[in-house]
Design a protein around this motif. Structure first.
Motif, PDB file in Angstrom:
ATOM      1  N   ASN A 123       0.837  -1.208   0.000  1.00 31.56           N
ATOM      2  CA  ASN A 123       0.000   0.000   0.000  1.00 31.56           C
ATOM      3  C   ASN A 123       0.871   1.257   0.000  1.00 31.56           C
ATOM      4  OD1 ASN A 123      -2.591  -1.430   2.089  1.00 31.56           O
ATOM      5  ND2 ASN A 123      -2.631  -1.101  -0.094  1.00 31.56           N
ATOM      6  N   GLU A 124       1.916   1.243   0.834  1.00 31.28           N
ATOM      7  CA  GLU A 124       2.821   2.391   0.920  1.00 31.28           C
ATOM      8  C   GLU A 124       3.514   2.649  -0.412  1.00 31.28           C
ATOM      9  OE1 GLU A 124       5.524   1.582   4.147  1.00 31.28           O
ATOM     10  OE2 GLU A 124       3.860   1.387   5.559  1.00 31.28           O
ATOM     11  N   LEU A 125       3.756   1.590  -1.166  1.00 32.24           N
ATOM     12  CA  LEU A 125       4.423   1.722  -2.468  1.00 32.24           C
ATOM     13  C   LEU A 125       3.450   2.112  -3.579  1.00 32.24           C
ATOM     14  CD1 LEU A 125       6.800  -1.380  -2.313  1.00 32.24           C
ATOM     15  CD2 LEU A 125       7.451   1.016  -2.115  1.00 32.24           C
ATOM     16  N   GLY A 126       2.168   2.212  -3.243  1.00 28.67           N
ATOM     17  CA  GLY A 126       1.201   2.664  -4.230  1.00 28.67           C
ATOM     18  C   GLY A 126       0.274   1.600  -4.782  1.00 28.67           C
ATOM     19  N   TYR A 127       0.380   0.375  -4.245  1.00 31.70           N
ATOM     20  CA  TYR A 127      -0.528  -0.697  -4.682  1.00 31.70           C
ATOM     21  C   TYR A 127      -1.850  -0.520  -3.930  1.00 31.70           C
ATOM     22  CZ  TYR A 127       3.177  -2.898  -7.304  1.00 31.70           C
ATOM     23  OH  TYR A 127       4.149  -3.145  -8.235  1.00 31.70           O
ATOM     24  N   VAL A 128      -2.731   0.265  -4.556  1.00 28.33           N
ATOM     25  CA  VAL A 128      -3.949   0.715  -3.860  1.00 28.33           C
ATOM     26  C   VAL A 128      -4.928  -0.396  -3.502  1.00 28.33           C
ATOM     27  CG1 VAL A 128      -3.862   3.089  -4.693  1.00 28.33           C
ATOM     28  CG2 VAL A 128      -4.923   1.336  -6.125  1.00 28.33           C
ATOM     29  N   ASN A 129      -4.919  -1.485  -4.248  1.00 29.00           N
ATOM     30  CA  ASN A 129      -5.892  -2.560  -4.004  1.00 29.00           C
ATOM     31  C   ASN A 129      -5.311  -3.758  -3.268  1.00 29.00           C
ATOM     32  OD1 ASN A 129      -7.955  -1.158  -5.453  1.00 29.00           O
ATOM     33  ND2 ASN A 129      -6.939  -1.767  -7.339  1.00 29.00           N
ATOM     34  N   ALA A 130      -4.078  -3.638  -2.784  1.00 30.10           N
ATOM     35  CA  ALA A 130      -3.454  -4.776  -2.097  1.00 30.10           C
ATOM     36  C   ALA A 130      -4.297  -5.190  -0.895  1.00 30.10           C
ATOM     37  CB  ALA A 130      -2.045  -4.405  -1.645  1.00 30.10           C
ATOM     38  N   ARG A 131      -4.472  -6.501  -0.748  1.00 29.11           N
ATOM     39  CA  ARG A 131      -5.241  -7.031   0.378  1.00 29.11           C
ATOM     40  C   ARG A 131      -4.492  -8.182   1.033  1.00 29.11           C
ATOM     41  NH1 ARG A 131     -10.948  -8.178  -2.397  1.00 29.11           N
ATOM     42  NH2 ARG A 131      -9.563  -8.650  -4.127  1.00 29.11           N
ATOM     43  N   ASN A 132      -4.798  -8.394   2.298  1.00 27.29           N
ATOM     44  CA  ASN A 132      -4.215  -9.486   3.059  1.00 27.29           C
ATOM     45  C   ASN A 132      -5.264 -10.583   3.217  1.00 27.29           C
ATOM     46  OD1 ASN A 132      -2.630 -11.034   4.871  1.00 27.29           O
ATOM     47  ND2 ASN A 132      -3.434  -9.929   6.632  1.00 27.29           N
ATOM     48  N   TYR A 133      -4.860 -11.813   2.913  1.00 30.61           N
ATOM     49  CA  TYR A 133      -5.732 -12.945   3.222  1.00 30.61           C
ATOM     50  C   TYR A 133      -5.444 -13.284   4.678  1.00 30.61           C
ATOM     51  CZ  TYR A 133      -7.331 -17.801   3.414  1.00 30.61           C
ATOM     52  OH  TYR A 133      -7.927 -18.970   3.797  1.00 30.61           O
ATOM     53  N   ALA A 134      -6.262 -12.723   5.576  1.00 25.07           N
ATOM     54  CA  ALA A 134      -6.000 -12.804   7.015  1.00 25.07           C
ATOM     55  C   ALA A 134      -6.102 -14.228   7.559  1.00 25.07           C
ATOM     56  CB  ALA A 134      -6.943 -11.874   7.772  1.00 25.07           C
ATOM     57  N   GLY A 135      -6.937 -15.045   6.937  1.00 21.11           N
ATOM     58  CA  GLY A 135      -7.052 -16.429   7.394  1.00 21.11           C
ATOM     59  C   GLY A 135      -5.760 -17.194   7.141  1.00 21.11           C
ATOM     60  N   ALA A 136      -5.045 -16.746   6.136  1.00 17.69           N
ATOM     61  CA  ALA A 136      -3.715 -17.237   5.802  1.00 17.69           C
ATOM     62  C   ALA A 136      -3.689 -18.728   5.437  1.00 17.69           C
ATOM     63  CB  ALA A 136      -2.730 -16.927   6.930  1.00 17.69           C
ATOM     64  N   TYR A 137      -2.482 -19.256   5.308  1.00 17.23           N
ATOM     65  CA  TYR A 137      -2.366 -20.638   4.858  1.00 17.23           C
ATOM     66  C   TYR A 137      -2.965 -21.617   5.865  1.00 17.23           C
ATOM     67  CZ  TYR A 137      -0.811 -24.868   2.681  1.00 17.23           C
ATOM     68  OH  TYR A 137      -0.815 -26.099   2.075  1.00 17.23           O
ATOM     69  N   ARG A 138      -2.927 -21.252   7.130  1.00 15.42           N
ATOM     70  CA  ARG A 138      -3.487 -22.151   8.157  1.00 15.42           C
ATOM     71  C   ARG A 138      -4.965 -22.422   7.867  1.00 15.42           C
ATOM     72  NH1 ARG A 138      -3.010 -20.333  14.281  1.00 15.42           N
ATOM     73  NH2 ARG A 138      -4.490 -18.777  13.518  1.00 15.42           N
ATOM     74  N   GLU A 139      -5.738 -21.355   7.615  1.00 11.82           N
ATOM     75  CA  GLU A 139      -7.165 -21.530   7.312  1.00 11.82           C
ATOM     76  C   GLU A 139      -7.348 -22.241   5.973  1.00 11.82           C
ATOM     77  OE1 GLU A 139     -11.066 -18.715   7.311  1.00 11.82           O
ATOM     78  OE2 GLU A 139      -9.508 -18.151   5.896  1.00 11.82           O
ATOM     79  N   TRP A 140      -6.556 -21.833   4.982  1.00 10.01           N
ATOM     80  CA  TRP A 140      -6.674 -22.447   3.642  1.00 10.01           C
ATOM     81  C   TRP A 140      -6.476 -23.959   3.721  1.00 10.01           C
ATOM     82  CZ3 TRP A 140      -7.909 -20.574  -1.202  1.00 10.01           C
ATOM     83  CH2 TRP A 140      -7.671 -21.440  -2.279  1.00 10.01           C
ATOM     84  N   SER A 141      -5.419 -24.380   4.404  1.00  8.23           N
ATOM     85  CA  SER A 141      -5.128 -25.821   4.468  1.00  8.23           C
ATOM     86  C   SER A 141      -6.197 -26.572   5.258  1.00  8.23           C
ATOM     87  CB  SER A 141      -3.727 -26.070   5.066  1.00  8.23           C
ATOM     88  OG  SER A 141      -3.630 -25.514   6.357  1.00  8.23           O
ATOM     89  N   GLU A 142      -6.757 -25.938   6.278  1.00  9.08           N
ATOM     90  CA  GLU A 142      -7.849 -26.579   7.036  1.00  9.08           C
ATOM     91  C   GLU A 142      -9.071 -26.753   6.139  1.00  9.08           C
ATOM     92  OE1 GLU A 142      -8.494 -24.029  10.390  1.00  9.08           O
ATOM     93  OE2 GLU A 142      -6.648 -24.686  11.392  1.00  9.08           O
ATOM     94  N   LYS A 143      -9.454 -25.694   5.428  1.00 11.07           N
ATOM     95  CA  LYS A 143     -10.654 -25.754   4.597  1.00 11.07           C
ATOM     96  C   LYS A 143     -10.465 -26.632   3.371  1.00 11.07           C
ATOM     97  CE  LYS A 143     -12.809 -21.419   5.992  1.00 11.07           C
ATOM     98  NZ  LYS A 143     -13.974 -21.831   6.742  1.00 11.07           N
ATOM     99  N   GLU A 144      -9.233 -26.732   2.900  1.00 13.82           N
ATOM    100  CA  GLU A 144      -8.961 -27.563   1.722  1.00 13.82           C
ATOM    101  C   GLU A 144      -8.714 -29.025   2.125  1.00 13.82           C
ATOM    102  OE1 GLU A 144      -8.609 -26.328  -1.772  1.00 13.82           O
ATOM    103  OE2 GLU A 144      -9.875 -24.878  -0.743  1.00 13.82           O
ATOM    104  N   GLY A 145      -8.669 -29.253   3.412  1.00 13.07           N
ATOM    105  CA  GLY A 145      -8.471 -30.618   3.923  1.00 13.07           C
ATOM    106  C   GLY A 145      -7.110 -31.200   3.632  1.00 13.07           C
ATOM    107  N   LYS A 146      -6.081 -30.337   3.675  1.00 11.67           N
ATOM    108  CA  LYS A 146      -4.716 -30.809   3.384  1.00 11.67           C
ATOM    109  C   LYS A 146      -3.940 -31.018   4.680  1.00 11.67           C
ATOM    110  CE  LYS A 146      -4.280 -29.307  -1.300  1.00 11.67           C
ATOM    111  NZ  LYS A 146      -5.224 -28.282  -1.693  1.00 11.67           N
TER     112      LYS A 146
END
Length: 121
Positions: free
Chosen positions: A98-121
């Motif tokens: 964002n500081e560098l000017g990437y106005v739409n940058a977003r954080n996937y707050a659930g992160a890999y921990r949530e992704w792997s749980e929901k994907e069943g990996k």
């Protein structure tokens, strides 16, 4: 859509899942360590460790492509998403972008921990 006050914009698992594999515009950055990435990753993500994010996104496009093998996203990239293992480093990386000017940058707050749980990996 401006949230003001430098608040990090976030994206949910459901929204990210809808983009992965379907959106040509998604630029997903995994800011974890190499050891973490080696244990599993979100398909299509680009590995740019959190402590190198600022330098990476300051690079000239040709240097970025040479180093990461993908085209550097434009400042107005609509779907630029950062993630880490549990959410904190992703937030740090998103703020840097964002500081560098990437106005739409977003954080996937659930992160890999949530992704792997929901994907069943």
């Amino acid at each position: 859509m401006y949230s003001g006050g430098g608040v990090t914009k976030e994206i949910s698992y459901e929204d990210l899942k809808a983009l992965v594999g379907k959106s040509q515009n998604l630029f997903l950055v995994d800011v974890r360590t190499k050891d973490e990435v080696d244990k599993g990753r979100i398909p299509g993500s680009v590995h740019i460790p959190v402590d190198t994010v600022e330098a990476a996104f300051k690079m000239e496009p040709e240097d970025f492509k040479a180093k990461y093998g993908v085209t550097k996203p434009p400042l107005d990239a609509p779907e630029l998403v950062f993630h880490c293992q549990v959410g904190r480093r992703g937030g740090v990386a998103t703020s840097k972008a964002n500081e560098l000017g990437y106005v739409n940058a977003r954080n996937y707050a659930g992160a890999y921990r949530e992704w792997s749980e929901k994907e069943g990996k």
